[in-house]
Design a protein around this motif. Structure first.
Motif, PDB file in Angstrom:
ATOM      1  N   ALA A  69       0.829  -1.210   0.000  1.00  0.00           N
ATOM      2  CA  ALA A  69       0.000   0.000   0.000  1.00  0.00           C
ATOM      3  C   ALA A  69       0.860   1.256   0.000  1.00  0.00           C
ATOM      4  CB  ALA A  69      -0.932  -0.003   1.207  1.00  0.00           C
ATOM      5  N   ARG A  70       1.967   1.234   0.720  1.00  0.00           N
ATOM      6  CA  ARG A  70       2.845   2.395   0.768  1.00  0.00           C
ATOM      7  C   ARG A  70       3.540   2.621  -0.567  1.00  0.00           C
ATOM      8  NH1 ARG A  70       5.902   0.983   6.347  1.00  0.00           N
ATOM      9  NH2 ARG A  70       6.941   2.997   6.084  1.00  0.00           N
ATOM     10  N   LEU A  71       3.900   1.569  -1.246  1.00  0.00           N
ATOM     11  CA  LEU A  71       4.480   1.708  -2.581  1.00  0.00           C
ATOM     12  C   LEU A  71       3.470   2.310  -3.552  1.00  0.00           C
ATOM     13  CD1 LEU A  71       6.475  -1.639  -2.890  1.00  0.00           C
ATOM     14  CD2 LEU A  71       7.444   0.657  -3.157  1.00  0.00           C
ATOM     15  N   ALA A  72       2.207   1.930  -3.385  1.00  0.00           N
ATOM     16  CA  ALA A  72       1.161   2.428  -4.284  1.00  0.00           C
ATOM     17  C   ALA A  72       0.879   3.916  -4.059  1.00  0.00           C
ATOM     18  CB  ALA A  72      -0.122   1.622  -4.094  1.00  0.00           C
ATOM     19  N   GLU A  73       1.290   4.441  -2.913  1.00  0.00           N
ATOM     20  CA  GLU A  73       0.993   5.833  -2.577  1.00  0.00           C
ATOM     21  C   GLU A  73       2.092   6.813  -2.999  1.00  0.00           C
ATOM     22  OE1 GLU A  73       0.361   5.717   1.593  1.00  0.00           O
ATOM     23  OE2 GLU A  73      -1.654   4.849   1.453  1.00  0.00           O
ATOM     24  N   VAL A  74       3.295   6.323  -3.305  1.00  0.00           N
ATOM     25  CA  VAL A  74       4.377   7.253  -3.630  1.00  0.00           C
ATOM     26  C   VAL A  74       4.050   8.004  -4.919  1.00  0.00           C
ATOM     27  CG1 VAL A  74       6.137   5.904  -2.441  1.00  0.00           C
ATOM     28  CG2 VAL A  74       5.713   5.488  -4.857  1.00  0.00           C
TER      29      VAL A  74
END
Length: 207
Positions: A69-74
């Motif tokens: 999820a954090r990768l998808a937010e960058v």
């Protein structure tokens, strides 16, 4: 009971890699760490190598899920690199860098562990490739960047820095700083006007 025993063996194998290294990951040591009879390793997995492979795959899948999820937010390359820094610190604190180092060391002379390492690393490179493809989609670099190849390069770079840090912390820090400068450069390129972007695209295509 079977499912519980299998998980205990997977956890025991991972802990053994973390504390004893690949050279110490024998059936006897893994079974003792898991608190089960060593014959159960062969009953559930066939070989010690197969158990080590599954342990690394399961642990990597869990960590990738944690970061997905954090990768998808960058939204920028700098944000991606900053997340990489966070990932690096967390993985080292958890001992996962040590496990990866041991798996890669064992892979040099063991085809089964090499397959396991490649499979585990693919989980990371796939997620990184998705993030990179999204970030360069509207960039002048989007037409020329091989996101799959770059994902492997980024993964290899971070793995190298993680292992390098144990011997030369200052050198590893310099490497991370250089990557951050690269992120800034990419942002500058993205902010070019239309004429400059066309000129850059033409130059990159010729190159």
């Amino acid at each position: 009971m079977t499912s519980s025993t299998r998980q205990r063996l997977i956890d025991g194998a991972y802990e053994t890699l973390r504390t004893q290294g690949v050279a110490g990951a024998s059936a006897r040591v893994i079974a003792a760490t898991a608190g089960v009879n060593q014959g159960l390793i062969f009953y559930h997995f066939g070989t010690v190598d197969a158990l080590l492979a599954e342990a690394c795959q399961a642990a990597t899948a869990q960590r990738v899920e944690h970061y997905r999820a954090r990768l998808a937010e960058v939204g920028t390359m700098r944000e991606l690199l900053a997340l990489g820094r966070t990932l690096h610190a967390e993985e080292r604190e958890l001992g996962n860098v040590t496990v990866l180092a041991q798996l890669l060391a064992g892979a040099q002379a063991n085809a089964n562990l090499a397959d396991a390492a490649r499979s585990a690393l693919k989980l990371w490179t796939t997620e990184i490739e998705h993030a990179l493809a999204r970030l360069v989609a509207t960039s002048p670099l989007g037409e020329v960047v091989d996101c799959a190849g770059l994902a492997h390069a980024v993964s290899a770079g971070f793995i190298g820095l993680e292992l390098y840090e144990a011997a030369d912390p200052d050198g590893a820090e310099a490497g991370f700083a250089a990557l951050e400068q690269l992120g800034v450069l990419i942002e500058v390129v993205d902010q070019l006007g239309p004429v400059a972007r066309r000129a850059l695209n033409a130059k990159l295509r010729r190159a």
